[in-house]
Design an enzyme around this catalytic site. Structure first.
Site, PDB file in Angstrom:
ATOM      1  N   LYS A   1     -20.310   7.535  -3.003  1.00  0.00           N
ATOM      2  CA  LYS A   1     -20.866   8.879  -3.136  1.00  0.00           C
ATOM      3  C   LYS A   1     -20.180   9.846  -2.174  1.00  0.00           C
ATOM      4  CE  LYS A   1     -24.567  10.120  -0.794  1.00  0.00           C
ATOM      5  NZ  LYS A   1     -24.449  11.450  -0.157  1.00  0.00           N
ATOM      6  N   ASN A   2     -20.046   9.440  -0.906  1.00  0.00           N
ATOM      7  CA  ASN A   2     -19.512  10.363   0.105  1.00  0.00           C
ATOM      8  C   ASN A   2     -18.057  10.721  -0.137  1.00  0.00           C
ATOM      9  OD1 ASN A   2     -21.954  10.480   1.396  1.00  0.00           O
ATOM     10  ND2 ASN A   2     -21.428   8.981   2.969  1.00  0.00           N
TER      11      ASN A   2
ATOM     12  N   CYS B   1     -31.942  20.032   7.541  1.00  0.00           N
ATOM     13  CA  CYS B   1     -31.745  18.650   7.115  1.00  0.00           C
ATOM     14  C   CYS B   1     -32.746  17.785   7.850  1.00  0.00           C
ATOM     15  CB  CYS B   1     -30.318  18.193   7.425  1.00  0.00           C
ATOM     16  SG  CYS B   1     -30.007  16.481   6.996  1.00  0.00           S
TER      17      CYS B   1
ATOM     18  N   ARG C   1     -27.240  19.241  12.030  1.00  0.00           N
ATOM     19  CA  ARG C   1     -26.005  19.171  11.253  1.00  0.00           C
ATOM     20  C   ARG C   1     -25.420  20.565  10.981  1.00  0.00           C
ATOM     21  NH1 ARG C   1     -27.214  15.181   6.281  1.00  0.00           N
ATOM     22  NH2 ARG C   1     -25.008  14.776   6.381  1.00  0.00           N
TER      23      ARG C   1
ATOM     24  N   ASP D   1     -25.284   5.380   8.709  1.00  0.00           N
ATOM     25  CA  ASP D   1     -25.903   5.264   7.395  1.00  0.00           C
ATOM     26  C   ASP D   1     -26.376   3.847   7.075  1.00  0.00           C
ATOM     27  OD1 ASP D   1     -25.649   7.921   6.874  1.00  0.00           O
ATOM     28  OD2 ASP D   1     -24.015   7.750   5.428  1.00  0.00           O
TER      29      ASP D   1
ATOM     30  N   ARG E   1     -30.325   9.747  -4.842  1.00  0.00           N
ATOM     31  CA  ARG E   1     -29.163  10.532  -4.430  1.00  0.00           C
ATOM     32  C   ARG E   1     -27.962   9.650  -4.133  1.00  0.00           C
ATOM     33  NH1 ARG E   1     -29.990  13.231   0.612  1.00  0.00           N
ATOM     34  NH2 ARG E   1     -27.862  13.908   0.183  1.00  0.00           N
TER      35      ARG E   1
END
Length: 429
Positions: A22-23, A120, A125, A310, A402
């Site tokens: 995803k990133n 966030c 961030r 993560d 997501r």
């Protein structure tokens, strides 16, 4: 909104294919704005975040076509003409990475109006470094009523960009903007994550001249234009690490395929230290645990190649039933222990003080109703539910959607008792 229910106690045995990252995918999608020719991305994940960005890109004039091709899931992006340089708040707020359309828009068309992404749940961030990089490249930046107005009517110019601290998003954004700048740009103190290497390889396949991604210094020699290309998205190292932790938590033997275990060495080393079996294969790795209880081990998050932030929530879930006490230190985000109280609802013994959590392993977790607070926290609760006695129900799983593709299907194929309970509407994001 949907929920996920897990009945704990089943071991995991089988294979799990790892999806595209995803990133990485969302930054490669943003790169489509840099050329009037089609960019074809294969090994594409189908996620809420890629859909959000696809919706924004369509608003800017990009044709976005999803299909199943000979190389699996693919997305074709064609920005023959930028029809709008306006990225509104109602789209950008749904995913912070949408802000990275700013640089490509200014680089190609000389102007953009992009909403600031807002708050966030895992920390501030800020986008200050993003704006400093775009400004260093010659754009005039104005902030007004929550929007960034950027102009470079004569094009961007190569520049020296030095970040005061490592930022993955800002490094990616600077690379996306600098490829069409006039002259040479050098990014100092750049992030070294593998997704940056993936972005470099995609941009170079499009005709850019980028060197050094994956090191602290990235050099970009600007070109007049980019062309179309076909690129495969790198496998998702966070998804790979998540299923590795799930296998160690539940026990059994799981083969992870379409994976690059070298991208999660820090995690795999900790799994071995805890007592799980780890075996690398030609296209991934095998995770084993049969019968014995894991040992508590300490971790500290760090930029790549360190232990990924993560994967911190997932590892905390693993330590809740380990033998002994583990210390988990979070150094990347200041508010990333929100999953701890939810794990405690399952019977975990966790205390948090500042950036450190102490996890004292318990013999047994108990199923309960819990709530996801962010993307990685949501899957940590699923992992804990795999071993909790009885049923665990995780709500607000739009966070999970997501970043994890077909999670119930992948876990279920290995024997997990997990199901989605359909809700009565879409959540407000």
């Amino acid at each position: 909104m949907d929920r996920i229910a897990i009945i704990g106690g089943a071991q995991l045995n089988g294979s799990i294919p790892v999806s595209g990252a995803k990133n990485s995918a969302i930054k490669l999608m943003a790169a489509s704005l840099l050329t009037d020719e089609p960019l074809r991305l294969t090994n594409m994940p189908r996620l809420a975040d890629t859909r959000f960005l696809g919706k924004l890109l369509k608003r800017l004039g990009v044709e976005v076509t999803e299909s199943d091709g000979p190389d699996g899931q693919q997305t074709l992006l064609h920005a023959a003409e930028i029809t709008s340089g306006f990225a509104p708040y109602d789209l950008v707020r749904q995913m912070r990475a949408s802000f990275n359309v700013l640089g490509p828009l200014v680089a190609r068309s000389g102007q953009a109006k992009v909403s600031l992404p807002g708050g966030c749940t895992i920390g501030a961030r800020p986008v200050d470094l993003h704006l400093q990089a775009i400004e260093a490249l010659g754009a005039k930046i104005d902030l007004h009523e929550g929007y960034v107005y950027a102009q470079a009517p004569r094009g961007l110019k190569g520049a020296e960009i030095t970040f005061p601290f490592v930022s993955v998003g800002a490094t990616e954004h600077a690379m996306l903007a600098a490829v069409l700048a006039d002259g040479v740009s050098v990014i100092h103190n750049a992030a070294c994550e593998p997704e940056l290497v993936d972005l470099q390889e995609c941009l170079n396949a499009m005709g850019a001249k980028v060197e050094g991604a994956g090191t602290p210094t990235v050099t970009i020699t600007g070109v007049a234009r980019l062309h179309g290309a076909t690129r495969a998205v790198i496998p998702d190292r966070i998804e790979m690490g998540t299923y590795a932790v799930a296998a160690a938590m539940a026990g059994g033997e799981v083969r992870l395929t379409n994976a690059r275990p070298g991208l999660i060495d820090a995690l795999l080393d900790k799994l071995k230290e805890a007592g799980a079996g780890v075996e690398q294969t030609a296209d991934g790795c095998i995770i084993r645990r049969n019968g014995h209880r894991l040992e508590a081990v300490d971790i500290e998050t760090a930029p790549f190649p360190g232990f990924a932030t993560d994967l911190q929530a997932q590892f905390m879930a693993l330590m809740t039933t380990a033998k002994g006490e583990s210390r988990i230190r979070e150094t990347i985000f200041e508010n990333r222990f929100m999953h701890a109280p939810e794990l405690m609802r399952l019977g975990a013994d966790i205390s948090v003080s500042g950036g450190e959590a102490r996890v004292r392993g318990v013999e047994q977790l108990e199923g309960a109703e819990v709530m996801a607070t962010d993307l990685r926290a949501s899957v940590s609760l699923v992992i804990a539910g795999l071993v909790a006695r009885g049923e665990t129900t995780v709500s607000r799983i739009y966070h999970l959607d997501r970043g994890f593709e077909r999670l119930e299907e992948k876990l279920g194929a290995c024997g997990a008792q997990v199901r989605r309970i359909a809700g009565d509407g879409e959540p407000e994001l």
